[in-house]
Design a protein around this motif. Sequence first.
Motif, PDB file in Angstrom:
ATOM      1  N   ARG A 219       0.779  -1.303   0.123  1.00  0.00           N
ATOM      2  CA  ARG A 219       0.093  -0.122  -0.036  1.00  0.00           C
ATOM      3  C   ARG A 219       0.970   1.379  -0.029  1.00  0.00           C
ATOM      4  NH1 ARG A 219      -5.406   0.856   2.010  1.00  0.00           N
ATOM      5  NH2 ARG A 219      -5.807   2.836   2.322  1.00  0.00           N
ATOM      6  N   GLN A 220       0.758   2.295  -0.904  1.00  0.00           N
ATOM      7  CA  GLN A 220       1.144   3.379  -0.941  1.00  0.00           C
ATOM      8  C   GLN A 220       0.399   4.353  -1.719  1.00  0.00           C
ATOM      9  OE1 GLN A 220       5.133   3.681  -3.033  1.00  0.00           O
ATOM     10  NE2 GLN A 220       4.788   5.906  -3.194  1.00  0.00           N
ATOM     11  N   LEU A 221      -0.461   5.519  -0.878  1.00  0.00           N
ATOM     12  CA  LEU A 221      -1.206   6.208  -1.424  1.00  0.00           C
ATOM     13  C   LEU A 221      -0.664   7.237  -2.511  1.00  0.00           C
ATOM     14  CD1 LEU A 221      -3.674   7.663   1.282  1.00  0.00           C
ATOM     15  CD2 LEU A 221      -4.386   6.138  -0.694  1.00  0.00           C
ATOM     16  N   GLY A 222      -1.326   7.461  -3.449  1.00  0.00           N
ATOM     17  CA  GLY A 222      -0.969   8.450  -4.632  1.00  0.00           C
ATOM     18  C   GLY A 222      -0.357   7.886  -5.698  1.00  0.00           C
ATOM     19  N   ARG A 223       0.201   6.622  -5.518  1.00  0.00           N
ATOM     20  CA  ARG A 223       1.190   6.115  -6.690  1.00  0.00           C
ATOM     21  C   ARG A 223       0.136   5.310  -7.621  1.00  0.00           C
ATOM     22  NH1 ARG A 223       3.724   1.608  -8.164  1.00  0.00           N
ATOM     23  NH2 ARG A 223       5.386   1.806  -9.426  1.00  0.00           N
ATOM     24  N   THR A 224       0.311   5.362  -8.839  1.00  0.00           N
ATOM     25  CA  THR A 224      -0.241   4.576  -9.862  1.00  0.00           C
ATOM     26  C   THR A 224       0.644   3.801 -10.893  1.00  0.00           C
ATOM     27  OG1 THR A 224      -0.570   6.612 -11.273  1.00  0.00           O
ATOM     28  CG2 THR A 224      -2.435   5.920 -10.034  1.00  0.00           C
ATOM     29  N   GLU A 225       0.153   2.879 -11.224  1.00  0.00           N
ATOM     30  CA  GLU A 225       1.151   2.192 -12.479  1.00  0.00           C
ATOM     31  C   GLU A 225       0.262   1.435 -13.437  1.00  0.00           C
ATOM     32  OE1 GLU A 225       4.466  -1.145 -12.527  1.00  0.00           O
ATOM     33  OE2 GLU A 225       3.822  -0.939 -10.521  1.00  0.00           O
ATOM     34  N   PHE A 226       0.568   1.488 -14.518  1.00  0.00           N
ATOM     35  CA  PHE A 226      -0.121   0.622 -15.865  1.00  0.00           C
ATOM     36  C   PHE A 226       0.634  -0.273 -15.957  1.00  0.00           C
ATOM     37  CE2 PHE A 226      -2.181   4.846 -16.513  1.00  0.00           C
ATOM     38  CZ  PHE A 226      -3.255   4.313 -16.735  1.00  0.00           C
ATOM     39  N   ILE A 227      -0.038  -1.594 -16.271  1.00  0.00           N
ATOM     40  CA  ILE A 227       0.403  -2.816 -16.695  1.00  0.00           C
ATOM     41  C   ILE A 227      -0.281  -3.215 -17.865  1.00  0.00           C
ATOM     42  CG2 ILE A 227       0.618  -5.147 -16.068  1.00  0.00           C
ATOM     43  CD1 ILE A 227       2.220  -3.920 -13.990  1.00  0.00           C
ATOM     44  N   VAL A 228       0.422  -3.490 -18.846  1.00  0.00           N
ATOM     45  CA  VAL A 228      -0.162  -4.024 -20.304  1.00  0.00           C
ATOM     46  C   VAL A 228       0.079  -5.323 -20.565  1.00  0.00           C
ATOM     47  CG1 VAL A 228      -0.385  -3.509 -22.520  1.00  0.00           C
ATOM     48  CG2 VAL A 228      -0.003  -1.684 -21.064  1.00  0.00           C
ATOM     49  N   GLY A 229      -0.982  -6.237 -20.913  1.00  0.00           N
ATOM     50  CA  GLY A 229      -0.534  -7.643 -21.287  1.00  0.00           C
ATOM     51  C   GLY A 229      -1.880  -8.490 -21.032  1.00  0.00           C
ATOM     52  N   GLU A 230      -2.068  -9.648 -21.451  1.00  0.00           N
ATOM     53  CA  GLU A 230      -3.122 -10.624 -21.033  1.00  0.00           C
ATOM     54  C   GLU A 230      -2.559 -11.843 -20.661  1.00  0.00           C
ATOM     55  OE1 GLU A 230      -6.975 -10.068 -23.522  1.00  0.00           O
ATOM     56  OE2 GLU A 230      -5.365  -9.317 -24.733  1.00  0.00           O
ATOM     57  N   PRO A 231      -3.031 -12.607 -19.621  1.00  0.00           N
ATOM     58  CA  PRO A 231      -4.177 -12.157 -18.544  1.00  0.00           C
ATOM     59  C   PRO A 231      -3.549 -10.986 -17.841  1.00  0.00           C
ATOM     60  CG  PRO A 231      -3.455 -14.277 -18.132  1.00  0.00           C
ATOM     61  CD  PRO A 231      -2.563 -13.929 -19.382  1.00  0.00           C
ATOM     62  N   ALA A 232      -4.352  -9.852 -17.905  1.00  0.00           N
ATOM     63  CA  ALA A 232      -3.897  -8.807 -16.983  1.00  0.00           C
ATOM     64  C   ALA A 232      -3.441  -8.894 -15.563  1.00  0.00           C
ATOM     65  CB  ALA A 232      -5.085  -7.709 -17.105  1.00  0.00           C
ATOM     66  N   TYR A 233      -4.290  -9.521 -14.915  1.00  0.00           N
ATOM     67  CA  TYR A 233      -3.800  -9.775 -13.426  1.00  0.00           C
ATOM     68  C   TYR A 233      -2.566 -10.462 -13.199  1.00  0.00           C
ATOM     69  CZ  TYR A 233      -3.222 -10.044  -8.475  1.00  0.00           C
ATOM     70  OH  TYR A 233      -2.689 -10.049  -7.485  1.00  0.00           O
ATOM     71  N   SER A 234      -2.593 -11.665 -13.804  1.00  0.00           N
ATOM     72  CA  SER A 234      -1.477 -12.729 -13.723  1.00  0.00           C
ATOM     73  C   SER A 234      -0.216 -12.113 -14.130  1.00  0.00           C
ATOM     74  CB  SER A 234      -1.821 -14.188 -14.374  1.00  0.00           C
ATOM     75  OG  SER A 234      -2.820 -14.738 -13.721  1.00  0.00           O
ATOM     76  N   VAL A 235      -0.273 -11.209 -15.249  1.00  0.00           N
ATOM     77  CA  VAL A 235       1.016 -10.572 -15.640  1.00  0.00           C
ATOM     78  C   VAL A 235       1.343  -9.352 -14.509  1.00  0.00           C
ATOM     79  CG1 VAL A 235       1.689  -8.947 -17.339  1.00  0.00           C
ATOM     80  CG2 VAL A 235       0.338 -10.693 -18.226  1.00  0.00           C
TER      81      VAL A 235
END
Length: 657
Positions: A527-543
Amino acid sequence: EYMAIVTLQDIHVAFGPEIVLDHLDLQLHPGEKVGMVGANGSGKTTILRLITGQVRQDMGQVIRQKGLRIGYLPQEASFSGERTVLQEMHAGVEEIFRLQEAIHEVSHEMERLTGPELQAKMRHYDRLNHEFELAGGYEYETRIQMTLAALGFEPELHHVNTSSLSGGQLSRLGLAQVLMLQTDLLLLDEPTNHLDLQATEWLERFLANYRGAAVVISHDRYLLDRVACKIIEIGKGQAKVWPGNYTNFVETKETVRLQEEREYVRRVEMVERTRDFIARNKDQEGMRGTAKGRKTRLNRLLKENPDFLEKPDSQRTIAFSFGKTGKASEIIVRCEDLGKSYGDLTLFEGLTFDVLNGERLGITGPNGTGKTTLIELALGRTEPTTGKIRMGETLRVGYLDQHGEVLDPNRSVLDEAWSANPELVPEEVRRRLGAFLLSGDDVYKLCGELSGGQRSRLMLCKLVLSAPDVLIMDEPTNHLDIASREMLEDALDEFTGTIVTVSHDRYFLDRVADKLLVVGTDEFGQRQLGRTEFIVGEPAYSVYADTIRRRTEEREQKEAQAAEAKKKQSQISNLKSQMAASANKAPDELKRFNKYTVDQIESMIMEIEQEIDAMKQQFGNAEVYKNPDRLADLQQSYAARQSELDLLYRAYERRAG
């Protein structure tokens, strides 16, 4: 056959006129983790309560191993409200406190004794200490602190009375308390309902390391995949056990269903052919006897097997599909340098991204980090602190709200659904409602009277009827059982528009999203408020999960390397001379391959690879997976061949250089 710890034999349970369980048989074995699935209301909770003895069977037997210690977590945990969080955690381990008191007392008494009495007291003292250690006395404070932290209780909550906790917090405290007990069997009824991802993953690790057996009722299919070695499926009052994890269960069940359908078609054809033969020949000279004999045999067959011509049933589940979407603009959502704060609390800063037509964005992250806020910002229901976020002007947006405040409690189900698309004729609306399992008199109920599951299904129905270009969903699977989740996923597969969905359901994210926005965690998933990150690829969560695992391992490696480097150079040079000496020797386990040429080893490898392939085929055979002994043998010889192959490869690499 090793001893079962719990056996349910020929169980019958009815509540009034409603038969819940009928001729149910089930065995639980030591150390096995099993997942339990089945539609809502199929009797899963009743089975757990039979095992704990809170429900009595009308017929049949429940046999528990002597001295079996059971921990049970109901769906709704309840506490008296007088005690604090820490006191409740200690309440589960009263035994330890009793021992602690006794140890204090005995040590006081020892102060004023001498001689043989002192010797006897000291033996008593040792015995108590040994018991204290066995009961986990030394670790329990640490365990309490770690368990509370993992399940989201900040230290400032430890001394709060349970009466002032929210429903979700009470559920988590119930789970924490059950996991603290010394148990041989855990019965967990929907343990992840109020957990965020971090806590759910912690629970997965806990269950993997737990020495006892566990039965987990859950809609979290990802959890069932990671934890379960068997799936118990409850339906029609009975329990069916399938080997393997959840995904395996779905595949096997589909195989079995296709097989049953083929058999059904064969049986129907056979009966039709026989009847046809009888009809053609019953009046023919010389054939009457034969026709009559076949008629007698057919009648006997149908009488002795009343379900011979019964169609294998597939459960009634929601079936729906979205209409075709109109041509939408290319950019669906544009977010530029977005910031959102509440006082000192910053949820977002400098966030920039576009969602393009046809993309499927999943949004996930711990609770309370701003996921719902982001959706409200996009919909224009909340104003950003800095920057801007907006959606295409002419888009038809379908929005599924987490709390279902979009339903008018005083309207009937039919009118509420109709309001989503007033041009439709009522029959069409009723047909669509029926697809969401809202049929008959249900459609005249007021929305205020619906259960959580019915509310979710009605909202999904409205969503489909409104034929949107963009679907925005906040935790769409929250109150749905597994079957409904799978239907929603199938429908979303068909949907041609754009999807933005907040979810904690990892299996759902894997199936639906092609891109993941993770909100409120650092790069290692904490947990760290204010930080965001994009993950691209499928299956999305497992990646994403793999990414986190890789980073964590790399960090641990770096730390380990730094520590290693600190060890003295002398050790390194010492090692060097040792290594030079041993480099010429083949490792012991590879010695037996010295007598073969590289070519011979190569052909041995090919041979084993083929054997392994043949074994893989066998895993799909009904007579193998339905026969636990054969399955176990096959798995054993499979593992043996795998490790032999591993050695061969190592020998090959060593020799081929």
